[in-house]
Design a protein around this motif. Structure first.
Motif, PDB file in Angstrom:
ATOM      1  N   TRP A 657      42.199  49.011 -53.559  1.00  0.00           N
ATOM      2  CA  TRP A 657      41.689  47.888 -52.768  1.00  0.00           C
ATOM      3  C   TRP A 657      42.660  46.715 -52.796  1.00  0.00           C
ATOM      4  O   TRP A 657      42.998  46.140 -51.744  1.00  0.00           O
ATOM      5  CB  TRP A 657      40.323  47.468 -53.316  1.00  0.00           C
ATOM      6  CG  TRP A 657      39.767  46.220 -52.722  1.00  0.00           C
ATOM      7  CD1 TRP A 657      39.281  46.054 -51.448  1.00  0.00           C
ATOM      8  CD2 TRP A 657      39.659  44.940 -53.362  1.00  0.00           C
ATOM      9  NE1 TRP A 657      38.861  44.752 -51.264  1.00  0.00           N
ATOM     10  CE2 TRP A 657      39.076  44.037 -52.427  1.00  0.00           C
ATOM     11  CE3 TRP A 657      39.973  44.466 -54.627  1.00  0.00           C
ATOM     12  CZ2 TRP A 657      38.831  42.703 -52.721  1.00  0.00           C
ATOM     13  CZ3 TRP A 657      39.711  43.136 -54.926  1.00  0.00           C
ATOM     14  CH2 TRP A 657      39.155  42.269 -53.982  1.00  0.00           C
ATOM     15  N   LEU A 658      43.154  46.365 -53.996  1.00  0.00           N
ATOM     16  CA  LEU A 658      44.105  45.267 -54.089  1.00  0.00           C
ATOM     17  C   LEU A 658      45.435  45.632 -53.451  1.00  0.00           C
ATOM     18  O   LEU A 658      46.068  44.791 -52.805  1.00  0.00           O
ATOM     19  CB  LEU A 658      44.323  44.889 -55.562  1.00  0.00           C
ATOM     20  CG  LEU A 658      43.371  43.873 -56.174  1.00  0.00           C
ATOM     21  CD1 LEU A 658      43.800  43.532 -57.601  1.00  0.00           C
ATOM     22  CD2 LEU A 658      43.299  42.602 -55.337  1.00  0.00           C
ATOM     23  N   ALA A 659      45.858  46.878 -53.639  1.00  0.00           N
ATOM     24  CA  ALA A 659      47.120  47.303 -53.033  1.00  0.00           C
ATOM     25  C   ALA A 659      47.066  47.163 -51.518  1.00  0.00           C
ATOM     26  O   ALA A 659      48.047  46.730 -50.880  1.00  0.00           O
ATOM     27  CB  ALA A 659      47.426  48.742 -53.433  1.00  0.00           C
ATOM     28  N   ALA A 660      45.925  47.505 -50.927  1.00  0.00           N
ATOM     29  CA  ALA A 660      45.782  47.377 -49.466  1.00  0.00           C
ATOM     30  C   ALA A 660      45.794  45.903 -49.056  1.00  0.00           C
ATOM     31  O   ALA A 660      46.407  45.539 -48.037  1.00  0.00           O
ATOM     32  CB  ALA A 660      44.492  48.056 -49.007  1.00  0.00           C
ATOM     33  N   LEU A 661      45.126  45.054 -49.813  1.00  0.00           N
ATOM     34  CA  LEU A 661      45.129  43.625 -49.497  1.00  0.00           C
ATOM     35  C   LEU A 661      46.537  43.041 -49.558  1.00  0.00           C
ATOM     36  O   LEU A 661      46.889  42.157 -48.771  1.00  0.00           O
ATOM     37  CB  LEU A 661      44.220  42.861 -50.469  1.00  0.00           C
ATOM     38  CG  LEU A 661      42.705  43.032 -50.320  1.00  0.00           C
ATOM     39  CD1 LEU A 661      41.978  42.192 -51.359  1.00  0.00           C
ATOM     40  CD2 LEU A 661      42.238  42.651 -48.917  1.00  0.00           C
ATOM     41  N   ARG A 662      47.342  43.523 -50.501  1.00  0.00           N
ATOM     42  CA  ARG A 662      48.699  43.000 -50.667  1.00  0.00           C
ATOM     43  C   ARG A 662      49.702  43.680 -49.737  1.00  0.00           C
ATOM     44  O   ARG A 662      50.858  43.254 -49.673  1.00  0.00           O
ATOM     45  CB  ARG A 662      49.150  43.171 -52.122  1.00  0.00           C
ATOM     46  CG  ARG A 662      48.319  42.378 -53.130  1.00  0.00           C
ATOM     47  CD  ARG A 662      48.846  42.564 -54.546  1.00  0.00           C
ATOM     48  NE  ARG A 662      48.007  41.919 -55.539  1.00  0.00           N
ATOM     49  CZ  ARG A 662      48.040  40.624 -55.836  1.00  0.00           C
ATOM     50  NH1 ARG A 662      48.902  39.841 -55.195  1.00  0.00           N
ATOM     51  NH2 ARG A 662      47.236  40.111 -56.738  1.00  0.00           N
ATOM     52  N   GLY A 663      49.268  44.732 -49.058  1.00  0.00           N
ATOM     53  CA  GLY A 663      50.160  45.422 -48.152  1.00  0.00           C
ATOM     54  C   GLY A 663      51.184  46.295 -48.839  1.00  0.00           C
ATOM     55  O   GLY A 663      52.262  46.554 -48.298  1.00  0.00           O
ATOM     56  N   TRP A 664      50.836  46.767 -50.067  1.00  0.00           N
ATOM     57  CA  TRP A 664      51.761  47.642 -50.778  1.00  0.00           C
ATOM     58  C   TRP A 664      51.676  49.045 -50.192  1.00  0.00           C
ATOM     59  O   TRP A 664      50.589  49.540 -49.872  1.00  0.00           O
ATOM     60  CB  TRP A 664      51.419  47.701 -52.259  1.00  0.00           C
ATOM     61  CG  TRP A 664      51.647  46.395 -52.980  1.00  0.00           C
ATOM     62  CD1 TRP A 664      52.347  45.316 -52.532  1.00  0.00           C
ATOM     63  CD2 TRP A 664      51.151  46.043 -54.271  1.00  0.00           C
ATOM     64  NE1 TRP A 664      52.332  44.317 -53.452  1.00  0.00           N
ATOM     65  CE2 TRP A 664      51.617  44.732 -54.537  1.00  0.00           C
ATOM     66  CE3 TRP A 664      50.398  46.703 -55.230  1.00  0.00           C
ATOM     67  CZ2 TRP A 664      51.327  44.078 -55.725  1.00  0.00           C
ATOM     68  CZ3 TRP A 664      50.112  46.049 -56.410  1.00  0.00           C
ATOM     69  CH2 TRP A 664      50.576  44.747 -56.658  1.00  0.00           C
ATOM     70  N   ASP A 665      52.772  49.695 -50.107  1.00  0.00           N
ATOM     71  CA  ASP A 665      52.815  51.085 -49.628  1.00  0.00           C
ATOM     72  C   ASP A 665      52.725  52.024 -50.823  1.00  0.00           C
ATOM     73  O   ASP A 665      53.378  51.823 -51.840  1.00  0.00           O
ATOM     74  CB  ASP A 665      54.107  51.359 -48.860  1.00  0.00           C
ATOM     75  CG  ASP A 665      54.190  50.525 -47.589  1.00  0.00           C
ATOM     76  OD1 ASP A 665      53.113  50.250 -47.023  1.00  0.00           O
ATOM     77  OD2 ASP A 665      55.309  50.146 -47.190  1.00  0.00           O
ATOM     78  N   GLY A 666      51.924  53.093 -50.660  1.00  0.00           N
ATOM     79  CA  GLY A 666      51.834  54.099 -51.723  1.00  0.00           C
ATOM     80  C   GLY A 666      50.922  53.630 -52.787  1.00  0.00           C
ATOM     81  O   GLY A 666      51.261  53.202 -53.806  1.00  0.00           O
TER      82      GLY A 666
END
Length: 666
Positions: A657-666
């Motif tokens: 969820w946080l990775a998606a909010l931050r726009g991280w890939d993978g």
């Protein structure tokens, strides 16, 4: 030593085991015609066994504990018994266990009396704090039963007695009477004098004019809690649900009249439990009120709806901090022998250690009143005095310049903590509400991790802090870990017996080093935390006033808090069984507390298992994220506990969820 039931006459076998010889115990073989089983005083073999255990085994066990256990986990006293007292059902009767002796314990060196006046005074301080008499010239503070909390008190008392500044760490680096006395005579004499607190007027006596001050200021701990609330616009602290609470499922014949009298006596004892809180954005103070009567509320219910009735009681009779109703006790009975008891205390006048004190004293008060006697507890320390000493600059020690240099260096170049992107939070329309998620790491899974912590000589606090730091690094990719922490140590005996909010908040700043496993991380993090706790001459608010960078970091960081709790004291009611629960337990029957936090992670050891809890603002993060934090902490505890060389950052992944909010890939 245990009763050897298979031996004629009920003799004893004494089992002395080395750690690597658990399967090969050494047994003391008794004479062919033993004396009667209870003739210990006339039995030379038994006397020899007891003497050997006391004189040789206890020092060996003490040394072994020092080598393998972190200091707070070591036993403070050892008692050798010829038999364990048993109940009629064959279980250990804990109430019949003797109190540890107050005489000097067996030590690997002979007693030598203090000589100089300074040595005698240091020995007196050790004796008062440790309950040991006499204390010898070369006796070690830790070997006599001292721990980190007692070391704080020893430093404070020595500082007051000799009018010098005594660092807490000196009690560990110079642990004997002789070493401390020599230091106080030389180096200590050159240190700045401790400022003595101003004389405190008893709240019932008034001052020389007969006037009694009504308004008392908020303490630094209270101000920090309230500031968190004001900064976030939550409004929960002045309300009725900012509480510390526990519920107790009681099976047995409760003497309701005695319990009610015990509750009233408890509120009379502790001024904090009848203190009104006036909290406005432009003003905050507190006023101690008169003791109320009939505090315990009772209700009847069927077994099926006891929790429902309790909830209705708490809804209809909420805490009213402005009027002084900051403590509530509710009892719902479902017959003669089934009851649900609830204790609620406003968080601004109570912390977790205070709840333990309340449980201990209520247990004793109920027992003595039920038996027809008068309560025999010593007079409780004054809450007014505790407030005065916490807020009176004349009663506080001067700041150590080295502490200012240390904290200024720790925060230089460090960015505020932003766990959840602020851009996401600005778009949410969810109401602020504290929720709780919890998980348990069972004892068999937790044991390797706890063993690793003992091997590294660190506490559960340090071990879980290390694990949570790994999660924070994975979710932010920021190696500068910023966590709000609470130091629950009470610096004096008086505070330890006083109900109140006496936490010492810290903004802990540590560095996460990728590639390190648990074996390497635990001692390194332990050293960082100990160093931070050693620079404690100023509370967080005063440090913020002195260091603008720390103030900015504190004000702009999201409120992510970490703390560990000690196992609860619990409540004991005579002739009843009591099952305790609190907001960290899944079966808690009370109303959930509301606190000014974005995310608080709490750890607690429970009979070898580790309870992990997350209190969170649902406007800050969804429950799925809190579940993810707890699940990954459990995964690291299990995985890295079994493979201490596995890099912590390699064993964990960012939250999706946080990775998606931050726009991280993978």
């Amino acid at each position: 030593m245990s009763r050897a039931a298979g031996w004629p006459g009920g003799e004893f076998d004494a089992v002395f085991c080395r750690p690597n010889e658990v399967d090969r115990p050494v047994r003391w073989i008794r004479p062919e015609h033993p004396a009667p089983p209870r003739a210990l005083v006339n039995d030379p073999v038994r006397r020899y066994v007891i003497a050997t255990a006391t004189g040789k085994l206890v020092p060996q066990v003490r040394r072994y504990a020092a080598e393998h256990l972190a200091e707070p986990e070591r036993p403070s006293a050892y008692v050798v018994l010829p038999r364990l007292p048993l109940t009629p059902h064959g279980k250990v009767d804990r109430s019949a266990l003797p109190e540890p002796a107050t005489s000097r314990p067996p030590l690997p060196y002979p007693y030598e009396a203090p000589v100089t006046t300074v040595e005698h005074q240091v020995a007196e301080v050790f004796a008062e704090l440790l309950g040991v008499n006499p204390v010898g010239l070369h006796d070690d503070f830790v070997q006599l039963g001292g721990d980190s909390l007692l070391a704080v008190r020893a430093a404070v008392r020595l500082g007051q007695r000799f009018a010098v500044e005594v660092p807490t760490r000196s009690v560990f680096t110079m642990p004997s009477v002789a070493q401390l006395a020599a230091w106080l005579t030389t180096e200590g004499a050159a240190r700045p004098a401790v400022r003595q607190p101003a004389t405190v007027v008893d709240d019932r006596a008034g001052d020389s004019t007969g006037a009694v001050p009504d308004r008392l200021p908020l303490t630094p701990s209270q101000i920090l809690v309230w500031m968190h609330d004001l900064q976030r616009g939550l409004g929960v602290v002045p309300g009725p649900e900012c509480t510390v609470a526990a519920t107790y499922r009681v099976t047995g014949p409760v003497d309701v009249a005695a319990l009610g009298e015990a509750v009233d006596a408890l509120v009379r004892r502790h001024e904090a439990l009848r203190t009104a809180l006036y909290l406005q954005p432009d003003e905050g103070y507190q006023v101690i009120g008169p003791p109320p009567r009939s505090v315990l509320r009772t209700a009847s219910a069927t077994h099926a709806d006891a929790a429902v009735v309790l909830d209705r009681l708490q809804t209809d009779h909420p805490l009213q901090p402005r009027s002084g109703r900051v403590f509530a006790a509710d009892l719902v009975s479902t017959g003669e022998v089934r009851h649900l008891l609830s204790l609620r205390i406003h968080h601004m006048v109570c912390d977790d250690r205070s709840l333990h004190l309340i449980e201990q004293e209520l247990t004793q008060l109920y027992r003595e009143i039920r038996a027809g006697g008068r309560p025999r507890l010593d007079k409780a320390p004054s809450y007014r005095s505790a407030i005065t000493q916490a807020t009176n600059p004349q009663g506080q020690r001067p700041p150590d310049p080295a502490d200012l240099v240390y904290w200024a260096g720790k925060v230089t170049g460090v960015q505020p903590l932003e766990l959840v992107p602020r851009s996401h939070l600005s778009g949410t329309d969810l109401a602020h509400r504290t929720r709780v998620r919890t998980t348990l790491v069972p004892a068999p899974e937790a044991e390797p991790f706890l063993r690793a912590a003992r091997d590294a000589r660190v506490t559960l606090y340090t071990a879980l802090y290390t694990i949570l730091s790994s999660i924070m690094y994975a979710d932010t990719r920021d190696a500068d870990i910023k966590l709000f922490c609470a130091d629950a140590a009470r610096p004096t005996d008086e505070l330890d017996r006083t109900v109140g909010l006496f936490l010492s908040p810290l903004l802990m700043c540590t560095r996460f080093v990728p590639g390190r496993g648990l074996a390497e991380s635990l001692p390194a993090v332990g050293d960082e935390l100990r160093e931070a706790l050693g620079h404690d001459s100023l509370p967080l608010l005063a440090l913020c006033q002195q260091i603008p960078e720390l103030l900015a970091l504190y004000g702009q960081s999201q409120a992510v808090v970490f703390e560990t709790l000690v196992p609860p004291a619990g409540l004991a009611l005579a002739d009843c069984s009591v099952q305790r629960s609190d907001p960290f337990d899944p079966d808690f029957a009370g109303r959930l507390c509301q606190i000014p936090t974005d995310l608080t992670i709490v750890g607690r050891e429970e009979d070898g298992a580790i309870r992990l809890c997350g209190l969170y603002d649902e406007a800050f993060a969804p429950p799925s994220y809190v579940d993810s934090v707890l699940a990954r902490m459990r995964e690291l505890i299990v995985t890295c506990g079994n493979d201490e060389r596995l890099p912590l950052d390699a064993a964990i992944q960012p939250d999706p969820w946080l990775a998606a909010l931050r726009g991280w890939d993978g």
